[in-house]
Every structure is written in structure tokens, then in C-alpha cells.
Scaffold this active site. Structure first.
Site, PDB file in Angstrom:
ATOM      1  N   SER A  88    -115.769 -62.452 -25.802  1.00 25.36           N
ATOM      2  CA  SER A  88    -116.896 -62.501 -26.080  1.00 25.36           C
ATOM      3  C   SER A  88    -118.258 -61.480 -25.372  1.00 25.36           C
ATOM      4  CB  SER A  88    -117.429 -64.047 -25.737  1.00 25.36           C
ATOM      5  OG  SER A  88    -117.052 -64.898 -26.621  1.00 25.36           O
ATOM      6  N   LYS A  91    -120.219 -59.780 -27.480  1.00 24.81           N
ATOM      7  CA  LYS A  91    -121.652 -60.122 -27.871  1.00 24.81           C
ATOM      8  C   LYS A  91    -122.574 -59.474 -27.252  1.00 24.81           C
ATOM      9  CE  LYS A  91    -119.478 -64.295 -29.333  1.00 24.81           C
ATOM     10  NZ  LYS A  91    -118.844 -65.764 -29.115  1.00 24.81           N
ATOM     11  N   SER A 146    -122.469 -68.715 -27.145  1.00 23.30           N
ATOM     12  CA  SER A 146    -121.519 -67.907 -27.293  1.00 23.30           C
ATOM     13  C   SER A 146    -120.827 -68.275 -28.646  1.00 23.30           C
ATOM     14  CB  SER A 146    -120.162 -67.606 -26.529  1.00 23.30           C
ATOM     15  OG  SER A 146    -119.556 -66.652 -26.467  1.00 23.30           O
TER      16      SER A 146
END
Length: 519
Positions: A88, A91, A146
Site C-alpha cells: 500500500s 498509494k 488504505s
């Protein structure tokens, strides 16, 4: 009874095997984790192999990097170009592109594909097809919770499709200096073609953490979002934020990630005493990835200083080189036409001295207002650059390699004065301007003195001619002819002086360039 007993024993045995299986799996995973950590800790740390460089900490991450944001100096490096799965931490690039290519009040609509394409059990905020959120709420859900379906919805909204957005990600990453990455999706879900490196995430992080709005989102303790079916409230689980388990007081912002293939990942930024650092750890484990990040930040803050070049540099001392002055001022008030940038800095180990640096100068610059760029290195590591800037009002098309100066037959065009908007003035400013206007200007005094001297000379010449006026019929014609001859000789002498002056300027430029090459 004898028949049932074997069946009972078989049932008990089967039950024991079933109950013992999870314990065995957990033990195997724990052993695998310990072996992985030990293997990572045994890996070489490339920055520790530099001569006279502060020794960095041993970390559990397979890849790790620590950079100073302003100069890009790499303070700590361990397998920084090895391709890894980012999870993640992807991101931060998704959020950066969304921030750069949309407004916060735009409405993002969630499609069925956005919602049902994420694996069961992955992070989400329980959106339904047709639901909408503002881009502002999407960014908060992306960076705090997330949420993976939010990443897909942002990609479709900004890029038009997931594939088009992936192309945008790869293009932007290259623009920011990434050299090892290929992004295939906006959320970092497992994909063999979705890879990056610690170095690349640090380069992307420089752009992400430069945006205060995004930094502040990552530090918010909880997410509150109004959805069509109610209000969602969720806590920020990142460990380094002020409300986290490993709260770090100098933290500017962060983003964490985890998948079974990537393990724990983190990109974080911290600042202390004007020194801003970015740390990336990849293929790490919990809780070591938090401890490693803090250890690397502490290593950076405790062992390195930021040094302003213009306040320290003596090798390129502009004040001692006459060539860098504008010599058109006949009153002795010339100002330097070149100067070292007042804000540029280098990063030095606290045990090193500025004089230990080596430097190279390049005139191949295309930045308006810059004449050259000086690059500094310490033990082979680039630690910063400083630009040699043209003073305000000086033409930026000057060339160090010019062999000829402009001839008097081709005078430079006069620059048009810049139009400035009228500024508001306070009574204090008006009074200061009046006081300044009433003060005696030294330049004006010099001009007056010169006018008086020239006037006196002219008066003497006129008096001499007037005294000999009786020879006008013949002698005055001769004198007039002689005066023309004297004028021609003086003009020739002036041209010779100007030519010599040009030759001196060219020689001075050559000497300066030779002097820099020798150093």
C-alpha cells in the site's frame, strides 16, 4: 464395547491432529519470520562501506534508504535498487496524481468493478455500486484507511480507466527520478508486474511529502466519512503517527503497507532543526519496520548537518575576482554580476569539514538566471549543488565561452523596465522615503564635481582662443585645422584604449576558467 473403542480412539486422534495443525502452521511461520529477519540483518549495508562515513544501524528490512529531501543526498543505503513489492505504499503515488489532476470537491462515483475487484479481507470502506464521495473524502479514505476500492475509483475517475491511470503512474514516477519501478495498479495489491525499489519510493516521496495537505491527512487519528448509507468512522492504524504505538515526535507524514508477498513496508518523512529526511523500508516485518524507521531517522539527525554554501565557500569567492563585477559604473559603485545562491546547501557528516569536499563546475545550465552549477561530493558521494546566479538586472544570455565582446557598432538593446503593481505604503514608509529623498546622494555630488571640472577646462580653452582672436584671418584657420587633427588623434587613442580594455576582459575570463580547472 470392544468395537466402539477403536472408533473412539480414531476420533480422538483425528481431533488432536486437527487442533494441532494451526499450532504447527504458526510455529512454521514464526520460524520462517525469524530466519527471514536474520538473513536480512546479515546483508551488507552499502553506505557503511564508505570511507569516513557514519556507521548506520543494522535493520531487518531487505531494502532501506534514508535521504535528505532538499539535496537528495543518500545518507543510508541498503539494496536501494532491488525491485520489491511495495504493497500500500503505492498509494502515495495514487494520492499525488489525484491531487495534481483533480480538485478536492470533484465527485467520484464507485462502479461495480471498483468494489468487487478487491480480494476478500483486504482494506475497504464498504462502498456499494453507484455510491459517491468527494475527492477530498477519497484521499482521506485512501491514506488513512488504505481503502483499496477507493484507489480503483480514483484511478478510473482521474485516468479514465485503471490501465490509463497505471500509465500515468509510470510516467510520473519517471519524471520524479524513479528508475526501477513498474506500477500495474493504484493500490499495491499483489501483482508480479507491480514492483518498485526503496530508491524510487524515496524519489516519489519527495514530491508527496512536499504537499502539506497530504502530509496532514496521514497524521489524522481517525477517518470520518459520510456515505449514502451512514457515517463511517475508523481509526488510523499507522504506528508512527502521534496517536500510534510508536509515535515519533518529528514525523511529517507516512504511509504503511502489507501483503503476504511484500511483508511490511513503510515510507515516512521527518524533520528536525531544519533537516528534512525521508526513510523507506521494504520487505520488513512487524514491529521491526517501525523500529527500523525510527532508528534510521535518529541516525540521520544525530550524524549529519546542513551547511549553507554561500556562507562557507571560499574557493569560489566572487568578491575577490574583478571579472565578476560590472565595470560600467564610473563612480566606483559597481556590484557583482554573479553570486552563489544564498539558499543552496550541502549535507555533511558532523565529523567532516567543508574544506574536505571536492567540487566540479558546469556551465551547461538551462535554468533562467543561472550562469553555472557547482556540484559537491564527499568521499565520492554527491552531497549537494549550488548555482552561480546572475545578479538581478544582468542579462542571462551571457556566455562564459564567448571569445568576443559586443562591438561599439552593435550596442545592446536597452531592457524595458518591468511594470510593477502599485504597492500600499504606510505613513512610516512615506516618512522614510521623504528622509531618503532629502539625503545627499553621493552619486549626484560626484556628477556635479565632474561637471564643474569639465566646465573649468572648457572655459580655459575658450579664454585661450579669445586671447588669440586677432589672428583670426589666417592663424585661426590653422588652429581650427590643428584642432581637427588633435580630435582625430584623441578619437584614435580612445579606440585603442577600448580595444586594450576588451583584451584585458578576455584575458581575465580565461584566467578565471583556468583557475577553476586547476582547483
Amino acid at each position: 464395547m470392544h468395537v466402539k473403542r477403536p472408533r473412539l480412539l480414531a476420533g480422538i486422534t483425528a481431533a488432536c491432529l486437527i487442533l494441532s495443525t494451526p499450532v504447527s502452521v504458526r510455529a512454521d511461520k514464526a520460524t520462517e519470520k525469524e530466519e527471514r529477519i536474520a538473513a536480512h540483518q546479515a546483508m551488507a549495508i552499502q553506505s557503511n562501506e564508505r570511507a569516513d562515513w557514519p556507521t548506520g544501524p543494522v535493520v531487518s528490512a531487505e531494502s532501506a534508504i534514508l535521504i535528505e529531501v532538499e539535496t537528495g543526498t543518500i545518507l543510508y543505503e541498503k539494496n536501494i535498487h532491488k525491485q520489491q513489492y511495495p504493497a500500500s505504499t503505492t498509494k502515495i503515488l495514487t494520492a499525488l496524481l489525484a491531487y495534481e489532476n483533480s480538485s478536492l470537491d470533484e465527485i467520484v462515483t464507485f462502479s461495480r468493478d471498483d468494489i468487487f475487484s478487491i480480494p476478500k479481507g483486504s482494506n475497504h470502506i464498504s462502498m456499494n455500486p453507484g455510491y459517491t464521495l468527494s475527492m477530498e473524502d477519497c484521499l482521506r479514505a485512501l491514506l488513512i484507511r488504505s481503502a483499496n476500492e477507493v484507489a480503483y475509483a480514483i484511478a478510473a475517475h482521474v485516468g479514465g480507466s485503471w490501465d490509463a491511470f497505471a500509465d500515468m503512474m509510470n510516467e510520473r514516477a519517471k519524471e520524479l527520478g524513479a528508475v526501477d519501478s513498474h506500477f500495474a495498479n493504484p493500490n499495491g495489491l499483489p501483482n508480479e508486474e507491480h514492483v518498485t525499489s526503496a530508491y524510487d519510493l524515496a524519489m516519489i516521496g519527495r514530491a508527496f511529502f512536499a504537499i502539506d495537505y497530504l502530509d496532514k491527512i496521514t497524521l489524522e487519528p481517525k477517518l470520518v466519512v459520510e456515505k449514502p448509507n451512514g457515517v463511517l468512522t475508523d481509526w488510523n492504524q499507522m504506528p508512527l503517527i502521534p496517536s500510534g504505538k510508536y509515535a515519533y515526535e518529528y514525523l511529517v507524514g507516512c504511509k504503511t503497507g502489507y501483503t503476504d508477498s511484500a511483508h511490511n513496508t513503510m515510507v515516512a518523512c521527518a524533520e528536525k532543526n531544519g533537516l528534512r529526511l525521508i526513510c523507506v523500508v521494504l520487505n520488513d516485518d512487524n514491529p521491526m519496520y517501525s523500529e527500523d524507521t525510527i532508528a534510521l531517522f535518529e541516525y540521520g539527525f544525530n550524524n549529519f548537518n546542513k551547511v549553507n554554501v554561500s556562507q562557507t565557500e571560499t574557493k569560489y569567492d566572487i568578491d575577490n575576482i574583478g571579472f565578476f563585477y560590472d565595470n560600467t559604473d564610473i563612480f566606483g559603485e559597481a556590484q557583482p554580476i554573479l553570486s552563489l545562491n544564498k539558499d543552496d546547501c550541502v549535507i555533511l557528516p558532523k565529523t567532516a569539514d567543508f574544506k574536505d569536499l571536492t567540487s566540479t563546475i558546469s556551465y551547461d545550465v538551462d535554468v533562467p538566471g543561472q550562469a553555472a552549477l557547482i556540484t559537491y561530493s564527499y568521499q565520492g558521494v554527491q552531497v549537494g549543488t549550488v548555482s552561480l546566479d546572475l545578479a538581478k538586472g544582468t542579462k542571462s544570455n551571457y556566455s562564459f565561452d564567448a571569445e568576443e565582446v559586443p562591438s561599439e557598432s552593435e550596442p545592446p538593446a536597452e531592457a524595458k523596465p518591468e511594470e510593477k503593481a502599485p504597492e500600499k505604503t504606510s505613513p512610516k514608509d512615506v516618512k522614510e522615503k521623504k528622509d531618503h529623498a532629502s539625503a545627499i546622494n553621493p552619486t549626484v555630488v560626484k556628477v556635479i564635481v565632474i561637471i564643474l571640472i569639465v566646465g573649468g577646462i572648457l572655459f580655459g580653452v575658450f579664454f585661450f582662443l579669445q586671447k588669440n582672436f586677432q589672428f583670426f584671418s589666417f592663424d585661426f584657420g590653422i588652429r581650427k585645422s590643428r584642432n581637427h587633427e588633435y580630435a582625430r588623434q584623441n578619437l584614435k587613442l580612445s579606440k585603442d584604449v577600448l580595444r586594450d580594455r576588451k583584451a584585458q576582459i578576455r584575458a581575465a575570463k580565461k584566467r578565471y576558467k583556468d583557475r577553476l580547472k586547476r582547483r
